[in-house]
Design an enzyme around this catalytic site. Structure first.
Site, PDB file in Angstrom:
ATOM      1  N   GLU A  59       0.832  -1.195   0.000  1.00  0.00           N
ATOM      2  CA  GLU A  59       0.000   0.000   0.000  1.00  0.00           C
ATOM      3  C   GLU A  59       0.875   1.257   0.000  1.00  0.00           C
ATOM      4  O   GLU A  59       1.809   1.376   0.783  1.00  0.00           O
ATOM      5  CB  GLU A  59      -0.928   0.009   1.219  1.00  0.00           C
ATOM      6  CG  GLU A  59      -1.912  -1.151   1.238  1.00  0.00           C
ATOM      7  CD  GLU A  59      -2.929  -1.106   0.088  1.00  0.00           C
ATOM      8  OE1 GLU A  59      -3.037  -0.059  -0.582  1.00  0.00           O
ATOM      9  OE2 GLU A  59      -3.603  -2.137  -0.115  1.00  0.00           O
ATOM     10  N   ARG A 107     -18.255  -0.300   5.194  1.00  0.00           N
ATOM     11  CA  ARG A 107     -19.382  -0.901   4.474  1.00  0.00           C
ATOM     12  C   ARG A 107     -20.028  -1.984   5.331  1.00  0.00           C
ATOM     13  O   ARG A 107     -21.200  -2.280   5.226  1.00  0.00           O
ATOM     14  CB  ARG A 107     -18.846  -1.493   3.164  1.00  0.00           C
ATOM     15  CG  ARG A 107     -19.860  -1.803   2.104  1.00  0.00           C
ATOM     16  CD  ARG A 107     -19.181  -1.973   0.741  1.00  0.00           C
ATOM     17  NE  ARG A 107     -17.961  -2.763   0.759  1.00  0.00           N
ATOM     18  CZ  ARG A 107     -17.911  -4.084   0.903  1.00  0.00           C
ATOM     19  NH1 ARG A 107     -18.995  -4.789   1.056  1.00  0.00           N
ATOM     20  NH2 ARG A 107     -16.747  -4.722   0.879  1.00  0.00           N
ATOM     21  N   CYS A 118      -8.260  -1.829   8.071  1.00  0.00           N
ATOM     22  CA  CYS A 118      -6.862  -1.866   7.604  1.00  0.00           C
ATOM     23  C   CYS A 118      -6.320  -0.462   7.379  1.00  0.00           C
ATOM     24  O   CYS A 118      -5.241  -0.120   7.876  1.00  0.00           O
ATOM     25  CB  CYS A 118      -6.751  -2.692   6.320  1.00  0.00           C
ATOM     26  SG  CYS A 118      -6.883  -4.461   6.640  1.00  0.00           S
ATOM     27  N   HIS A 125      -1.590  -5.638   1.787  1.00  0.00           N
ATOM     28  CA  HIS A 125      -2.790  -6.467   1.702  1.00  0.00           C
ATOM     29  C   HIS A 125      -2.436  -7.770   0.993  1.00  0.00           C
ATOM     30  O   HIS A 125      -1.701  -7.763  -0.002  1.00  0.00           O
ATOM     31  CB  HIS A 125      -3.894  -5.749   0.923  1.00  0.00           C
ATOM     32  CG  HIS A 125      -4.837  -4.972   1.788  1.00  0.00           C
ATOM     33  ND1 HIS A 125      -4.951  -3.600   1.722  1.00  0.00           N
ATOM     34  CD2 HIS A 125      -5.727  -5.378   2.745  1.00  0.00           C
ATOM     35  CE1 HIS A 125      -5.871  -3.202   2.607  1.00  0.00           C
ATOM     36  NE2 HIS A 125      -6.351  -4.255   3.228  1.00  0.00           N
TER      37      HIS A 125
HETATM   38  N1  PCA Z   1      -8.866  -6.694   6.084  1.00  0.00           N
HETATM   39  C1  PCA Z   1      -9.787  -5.607   6.362  1.00  0.00           C
HETATM   40  C2  PCA Z   1      -9.749  -5.434   7.849  1.00  0.00           C
HETATM   41  C3  PCA Z   1      -9.043  -6.625   8.396  1.00  0.00           C
HETATM   42  C4  PCA Z   1      -8.464  -7.288   7.226  1.00  0.00           C
HETATM   43  O1  PCA Z   1      -7.728  -8.279   7.250  1.00  0.00           O
HETATM   44  C5  PCA Z   1      -9.476  -4.345   5.576  1.00  0.00           C
HETATM   45  O2  PCA Z   1      -8.920  -4.442   4.475  1.00  0.00           O
HETATM   46  O3  PCA Z   1      -9.776  -3.254   6.058  1.00  0.00           O
END
Ligand code: PCA
Length: 214
Positions: free
Chosen positions: A83, A93, A146, A169
């Site tokens: 990111e 959401r 996240c 991610h």
């Molecule tokens: N993904 C979510 C929150 C926790 C996770 O593993 C997100 O992308 O916000």
């Protein structure tokens, strides 16, 4: 003898009805591993606004890591995503694991609109891609827990330049993907380990594109 440097790697508990969250499985698998002369400490974060930040802050006070990499699941993404930017907004959401939905609230009231990762995202993507793993720079970490943790992490590090932080991610696991893109756990672990090695090796990022045209 000087203590070995530490890298803090967090992953999240399952959320949104899933029974597993690969981000935690990856962090857990890396616990105790030595990467580029630093020792990995793994921690599991609750998928809860606020509480997740308190947990990662407490771990930083305890372990004093030089690198903090938070991991999360992005269902539907095919690549291991570094990111680029965290934004100062919560807009959920779905409810978090405490049953709360924050809508258009700042992560930090009065904070700047955004913070950039201070990890070398291009070098990390290159290291993963060179090993044949699907990897990409991502221009958004979303607006759920996240991004919330990523923003709060970078806000906390804004005056502590010796500590670098960022967010990745990861995709779904094949067993939970139900037709959506997925990546085997072993490959996710390998990718994150390579990304951490690159983060240790590159204080300055590579000059190569990871951009997107909207
Ligand atoms: N993904 C979510 C929150 C926790 C996770 O593993 C997100 O992308 O916000």
């Amino acid at each position: 003898m000087p203590r070995m440097e530490r890298i803090l790697v967090s992953g999240f508990e399952p959320f949104g009805g899933d029974r597993v969250n690969p981000s935690w499985l990856v962090a857990q698998a890396l616990q105790g591993r030595s990467i580029g002369g630093a020792r990995v400490v793994a921690m599991r974060l609750p998928c809860v606004f606020g509480a997740a930040v308190e947990a990662i802050d407490a771990a930083q006070r305890l372990y004093r890591p030089r690198i903090v990499l938070a991991l999360g699941l992005a269902a539907g993404r095919a690549e291991l995503c570094c990111e680029r930017v965290a934004i100062n907004v919560d807009d959920a959401r779905i409810a978090d694991n405490a049953g709360r939905r924050r809508i258009d609230e700042p992560v930090v009231a009065g904070g700047p609109a955004a913070y950039f990762s201070t990890l070398p995202i291009k070098a990390m993507v290159a290291a993963m891609a060179d090993a044949g793993l699907p990897a990409a720079v991502s221009q958004t970490a979303g607006t759920f827990v996240c991004n919330h943790v990523f923003y709060a992490l970078m806000h906390g590090l804004r005056r502590r330049r010796a500590v670098r932080g960022g967010f990745m991610h990861v995709p779904l696991l094949p067993a939970q993907a139900a037709g959506r893109p997925a990546l085997a756990l072993e490959r996710q672990i390998e990718g994150v380990a390579l990304a951490l090695r690159a983060a240790q090796d590159h204080v300055r990022d590579l000059q190569q594109t990871g951009g997107a045209i909207a």
